[in-house]
Design a protein around this motif. Structure first.
Motif, short mmCIF file in Angstrom:
data_model
loop_
_atom_site.label_atom_id
_atom_site.label_comp_id
_atom_site.label_asym_id
_atom_site.label_seq_id
_atom_site.Cartn_x
_atom_site.Cartn_y
_atom_site.Cartn_z
N GLU A 118 32.12 90.42 63.01
CA GLU A 118 30.60 89.50 62.71
C GLU A 118 29.69 91.16 61.60
O GLU A 118 30.21 91.82 62.47
N LEU A 119 28.78 90.31 60.59
CA LEU A 119 27.72 91.97 60.76
C LEU A 119 27.06 92.17 61.44
O LEU A 119 26.25 91.55 61.83
N ILE A 120 27.07 93.85 61.96
CA ILE A 120 26.19 94.07 62.99
C ILE A 120 25.24 95.17 62.03
O ILE A 120 24.04 95.46 63.09
N ALA A 121 25.63 95.17 61.28
CA ALA A 121 24.21 97.08 59.96
C ALA A 121 24.26 96.65 59.10
O ALA A 121 25.81 96.07 58.34
N LYS A 122 23.43 97.16 58.07
CA LYS A 122 24.21 97.05 56.52
C LYS A 122 22.61 98.51 56.53
O LYS A 122 22.05 98.38 56.31
N GLY A 123 23.01 99.04 55.10
CA GLY A 123 21.74 99.45 54.88
C GLY A 123 22.68 101.00 53.46
O GLY A 123 23.95 100.59 53.68
N GLY A 124 21.83 102.01 53.72
CA GLY A 124 22.26 103.05 52.51
C GLY A 124 22.98 104.18 53.86
O GLY A 124 22.90 104.11 55.08
#
Length: 257
Positions: free
Chosen positions: A231-237
Motif C-alpha cells: 500500500e502507498l503510505i506516503a508521497k512527496g519530495g
C-alpha cells in the motif's frame, strides 16, 4: 510535476489469497525523476512488473501517454516506449558489448523476413545503421573501447552502464531502474547518481527507480512514493519523506514496550 506520461490507476496484484499490491496510484511527468521506496517485500518490484507487462494487474490500469497498456506483452510495452533494467543484471553475457546494444534496436528495423534470408541491400543498410547507432550509444557511455569484449567480462559497474545503455537504445519515453545501485560500492553509487541525472537530462525522458540506497534516492529523486505491505503510505519530495512519521515507522518499526 509536468503532464503525465505514465500513470497507474488503482493497480492491484493478487496471488491467490495474497494481495502483493493494493490500489496503487502513481503519476509521472514527461521529464520527471521519481523513486519508489519501501521495506523488503513491500511490493516495489511487483509494481514494476505490472507496469512492464510481466504481470497483468488483477485490478486497475497502467496508462502510457493516456493509452491503456495493461495486459500487453513485455515486448509490446517496450515498443510502446517503456524500457527497464533489473536488480540482477540481465545482459546477453556471451555476446559482445556492441551486440547487446544492436539487439535492442532490432524491433525498429525496416526490412522483412525475406530480406534477412537473402541478405538484400536494404538488410545490409539497416544492419549498418543499427551498428552505427549502437557505437554512438557506447561512445556516450564511455564503452566504445570495449565494444568487442564479451559483456560478462566487464567490471560490475560497466555492466550496469551497459544495461542502462541497452535500455535507452530502445528509445523509450520512460526508463525504469530496478535497484540500480545493488552490489555497488560507495564510489560506484556516487557515479551512478550522476549518471541517472545525466541520462534524464541528455535523453529528456522520465525515470522511475526502485532503490534501497537512501542517499541515492534522496539525492536524485524529485518525487518519492513510499509503499509498505503493498500500500502507498506516503508521497512527496525528499525532505517531506524523510520526516514523515509513517515512513519512519515502516523502516524502523515502533518502539516496543
Amino acid at each position: 510535476m509536468s503532464e503525465a506520461i505514465l500513470e497507474t490507476q488503482s493497480i492491484t496484484m493478487r496471488f491467490g489469497g495474497l494481495t502483493a499490491v493494493d490500489n496503487f496510484n502513481l503519476s509521472i511527468g514527461k521529464n520527471d525523476l521519481v523513486g519508489v521506496i519501501g521495506p523488503n517485500g513491500a511490493g516495489k518490484t511487483t509494481i514494476f512488473n505490472m507496469i512492464t507487462g510481466i504481470y497483468e494487474p488483477t485490478e486497475g490500469k497502467v496508462l502510457l501517454g493516456g493509452k491503456n497498456i495493461s495486459g500487453l506483452r513485455p515486448a509490446f510495452i517496450t515498443q510502446q516506449g517503456i524500457a527497464r533494467t533489473f536488480q540482477n543484471i540481465r545482459l546477453f553475457k556471451d555476446l559482445t558489448v556492441l551486440d547487446n546494444i544492436r539487439l535492442a534496436g532490432h524491433f525498429r528495423v525496416d526490412y522483412g523476413l525475406l530480406s534477412s534470408i537473402f541478405r538484400t541491400k536494404k538488410f545490409h543498410a539497416e544492419e549498418e545503421r543499427l551498428k552505427n547507432e549502437a557505437i554512438e550509444f557506447l561512445k556516450i557511455f564511455g564503452l566504445e573501447n570495449k565494444m568487442d569484449h564479451l559483456a560478462k567480462n566487464l567490471p560490475y559497474g560497466e555492466q550496469r552502464r551497459l544495461e542502462i545503455a541497452r535500455a535507452l537504445a530502445t528509445k523509450p519515453d520512460v526508463l525504469l531502474l530496478d535497484e540500480p545501485a545493488a552490489g555497488m560500492n560507495p564510489n560506484e553509487t556516487k557515479d551512478l547518481t550522476e549518471l541517472i541525472r545525466w541520462v534524464r537530462d541528455k535523453f529528456q525522458i522520465a525515470i522511475l527507480l526502485i532503490e534501497h540506497d537512501m542517499r541515492l534516492v534522496m539525492d536524485v529523486c524529485e518525487q518519492i512514493y513510499v509503499v509498505d505491505h503493498g500500500e502507498l503510505i506516503a508521497k512527496g519530495g525528499p525532505k517531506e519523506i524523510q520526516n514523515d512519521p509513517k515512513v519512519i515507522e515502516a523502516y524502523l518499526g515502533t518502539e516496543q514496550a
